[in-house]
Design a protein around this motif. Structure first.
Motif, short mmCIF file in Angstrom:
data_model
loop_
_atom_site.label_atom_id
_atom_site.label_comp_id
_atom_site.label_asym_id
_atom_site.label_seq_id
_atom_site.Cartn_x
_atom_site.Cartn_y
_atom_site.Cartn_z
N THR A 20 0.86 -1.19 0.00
CA THR A 20 0.00 0.00 0.00
C THR A 20 0.89 1.24 0.00
O THR A 20 1.85 1.30 0.77
CB THR A 20 -0.91 0.01 1.24
OG1 THR A 20 -1.76 -1.14 1.20
CG2 THR A 20 -1.77 1.27 1.28
N PRO A 21 0.62 2.22 -0.85
CA PRO A 21 1.53 3.38 -0.98
C PRO A 21 1.71 4.16 0.32
O PRO A 21 0.81 4.24 1.16
CB PRO A 21 0.85 4.24 -2.05
CG PRO A 21 -0.01 3.30 -2.82
CD PRO A 21 -0.49 2.27 -1.82
N TYR A 22 2.90 4.75 0.43
CA TYR A 22 3.22 5.62 1.56
C TYR A 22 2.78 7.04 1.28
O TYR A 22 2.93 7.55 0.17
CB TYR A 22 4.73 5.61 1.81
CG TYR A 22 5.17 6.54 2.93
CD1 TYR A 22 5.28 6.08 4.23
CD2 TYR A 22 5.49 7.87 2.66
CE1 TYR A 22 5.68 6.92 5.25
CE2 TYR A 22 5.89 8.72 3.68
CZ TYR A 22 5.99 8.25 4.97
OH TYR A 22 6.39 9.09 5.98
N GLU A 23 2.23 7.71 2.31
CA GLU A 23 1.93 9.13 2.22
C GLU A 23 2.11 9.75 3.60
O GLU A 23 1.47 9.33 4.56
CB GLU A 23 0.50 9.37 1.74
CG GLU A 23 0.14 10.85 1.66
CD GLU A 23 -1.32 11.11 1.32
OE1 GLU A 23 -1.67 12.28 1.12
OE2 GLU A 23 -2.11 10.14 1.29
N TYR A 24 3.00 10.72 3.71
CA TYR A 24 3.19 11.42 4.98
C TYR A 24 1.91 12.18 5.33
O TYR A 24 1.35 12.88 4.50
CB TYR A 24 4.36 12.40 4.87
CG TYR A 24 4.60 13.17 6.13
CD1 TYR A 24 5.23 12.57 7.23
CD2 TYR A 24 4.20 14.50 6.25
CE1 TYR A 24 5.45 13.27 8.39
CE2 TYR A 24 4.42 15.21 7.42
CZ TYR A 24 5.05 14.60 8.49
OH TYR A 24 5.26 15.30 9.65
N ILE B 204 7.05 -5.52 9.87
CA ILE B 204 6.17 -5.05 8.79
C ILE B 204 5.85 -3.60 9.12
O ILE B 204 5.42 -3.26 10.23
CB ILE B 204 4.90 -5.92 8.64
CG1 ILE B 204 4.10 -5.46 7.42
CG2 ILE B 204 4.06 -5.97 9.89
CD1 ILE B 204 3.02 -6.45 6.97
N HIS B 205 6.05 -2.71 8.14
CA HIS B 205 5.97 -1.27 8.39
C HIS B 205 5.90 -0.54 7.06
O HIS B 205 5.95 -1.16 5.98
CB HIS B 205 7.21 -0.81 9.16
CG HIS B 205 8.49 -0.96 8.40
ND1 HIS B 205 9.47 0.01 8.35
CD2 HIS B 205 8.98 -1.97 7.61
CE1 HIS B 205 10.48 -0.38 7.60
NE2 HIS B 205 10.22 -1.59 7.15
N THR B 206 5.80 0.78 7.12
CA THR B 206 5.91 1.61 5.92
C THR B 206 6.78 2.80 6.26
O THR B 206 6.58 3.45 7.29
CB THR B 206 4.53 2.03 5.39
OG1 THR B 206 4.70 2.75 4.16
CG2 THR B 206 3.75 2.87 6.37
N ARG C 44 -1.93 2.03 13.48
CA ARG C 44 -3.23 2.34 14.06
C ARG C 44 -4.35 1.66 13.28
O ARG C 44 -5.26 1.05 13.85
CB ARG C 44 -3.46 3.85 14.08
CG ARG C 44 -4.87 4.21 14.54
CD ARG C 44 -5.14 5.71 14.44
NE ARG C 44 -6.54 5.97 14.77
CZ ARG C 44 -7.54 5.98 13.90
NH1 ARG C 44 -7.30 5.74 12.62
NH2 ARG C 44 -8.78 6.21 14.28
N TRP C 45 -4.29 1.78 11.94
CA TRP C 45 -5.36 1.20 11.13
C TRP C 45 -5.41 -0.32 11.28
O TRP C 45 -6.49 -0.91 11.35
CB TRP C 45 -5.19 1.58 9.67
CG TRP C 45 -6.35 1.12 8.85
CD1 TRP C 45 -6.46 -0.07 8.19
CD2 TRP C 45 -7.59 1.78 8.65
NE1 TRP C 45 -7.70 -0.18 7.57
CE2 TRP C 45 -8.41 0.95 7.85
CE3 TRP C 45 -8.10 3.01 9.08
CZ2 TRP C 45 -9.70 1.31 7.47
CZ3 TRP C 45 -9.39 3.37 8.69
CH2 TRP C 45 -10.16 2.52 7.90
N THR D 150 -3.69 4.95 1.58
CA THR D 150 -2.28 5.25 1.79
C THR D 150 -2.02 5.27 3.29
O THR D 150 -2.95 5.43 4.09
CB THR D 150 -1.87 6.62 1.19
OG1 THR D 150 -2.63 7.65 1.86
CG2 THR D 150 -2.11 6.68 -0.31
N PHE D 151 -0.75 5.12 3.67
CA PHE D 151 -0.38 5.14 5.09
C PHE D 151 0.94 5.87 5.27
O PHE D 151 1.82 5.83 4.39
CB PHE D 151 -0.15 3.71 5.62
CG PHE D 151 -1.36 2.83 5.64
CD1 PHE D 151 -2.46 3.13 6.42
CD2 PHE D 151 -1.38 1.65 4.89
CE1 PHE D 151 -3.57 2.28 6.46
CE2 PHE D 151 -2.47 0.80 4.92
CZ PHE D 151 -3.57 1.12 5.70
#
Length: 258
Positions: free
Chosen positions: A127-131, A226-228, A148-149, A140-141
């Motif tokens: 899933t794409p990253y977005e600050y 697991i992270h972004t 949190r999600w 996005t995350f």
């Protein structure tokens, strides 16, 4: 269309949170000990260690430095939880820290809620990253929005909105906290300081004030996270922690489900 999508997700989130709030306060769920899940949880790729990528990756270096305070000054959460300045436990953004528990109607996978968390987290791989991503929908995350999600969607547990606030939550409520990665268990939340370089020497001699919390992720066991972290590293991903800058940046971790 996006407004309609947000409205649908908002209704779903409210339902999850309300049911979760009815859970008995004495609910406890032990985190899963580290097991061998290497076959179905391989490292995504080597981009988190490629100097050509990480040396010029600004979001990786900045991380989540209080994203809620910076990007949500109107305190969107106050519509749901209130902004209680006189509460006994507050997160760094001034919101009350309220302990969350798994929705009792959700059945634990293989007898443990940590597996619900892991399965949900893996469903969002790449899933794409977005600050400063939208906290009300999962297209996005950023790093703290992801954790949190995952806990909200998997178990109905509503955690704070950014990394420092989630760290405050862990320190307030986790019965098991540690600074040694060897103590991490599957499903734990791990916290990291900002990226200063790829070598252990880049982090030697730093004082506590030089190591702000700027990143976080969910421990898979087997030394994996697991992270972004950024757009350049490909959004939600799995990485090996040891012998890389993630290990040198590690600050502490804890079990949300303990």
């Amino acid at each position: 269309m996006r407004i309609r999508k947000k409205a649908i997700w908002a209704v779903c989130l409210c339902c999850l949170i309300c049911v979760s709030g009815c859970a008995a306060s004495n609910v406890r769920q032990q985190s899963v000990p580290e097991n061998n899940h290497s076959a179905d949880e391989p490292e995504t790729d080597g981009r988190m260690s490629e100097l050509s990528v990480i040396e010029h990756d600004a979001p990786l270096k900045i991380g989540d430095l209080g994203v809620e305070r910076l990007l949500f000054p109107s305190h969107m959460r106050s519509l749901g939880k209130g902004h209680a300045r006189n509460a006994s436990l507050l997160d760094p953004n001034g919101f009350p820290l309220i302990r969350a528990f798994p929705n009792p109607s959700i059945q634990p996978i293989r007898g443990n809620y940590a597996e619900n968390v892991i399965e949900t987290a893996k469903s969002y791989l790449r899933t794409p990253y977005e600050y400063g991503s939208d906290r009300m929908e999962p297209s996005t995350f950023d790093c703290s929005d992801f954790t949190r999600w995952v806990y909200l969607y998997a178990l109905g547990m509503d955690l704070p909105w950014d990394s420092r606030s989630q760290a405050a939550y862990i320190k307030a409520f986790a019965g098991r906290q540690y600074t040694d990665l060897n103590e991490a268990r599957r499903g734990d939340i791990l916290f990291f300081t900002r990226f200063l370089g790829p070598h252990a020497s880049d982090y030697e001699g730093l004082q506590p004030e030089d190591k702000p919390i700027s990143h976080m992720g969910i421990y898979l066991g087997d030394g994996k996270l697991i992270h972004t972290a950024s757009k350049e590293t490909g959004g939600v991903r799995i990485d090996v922690i040891r012998w890389k800058h993630l290990e040198y940046r590690f600050l502490f971790g804890g079990g949300v489900l303990d």
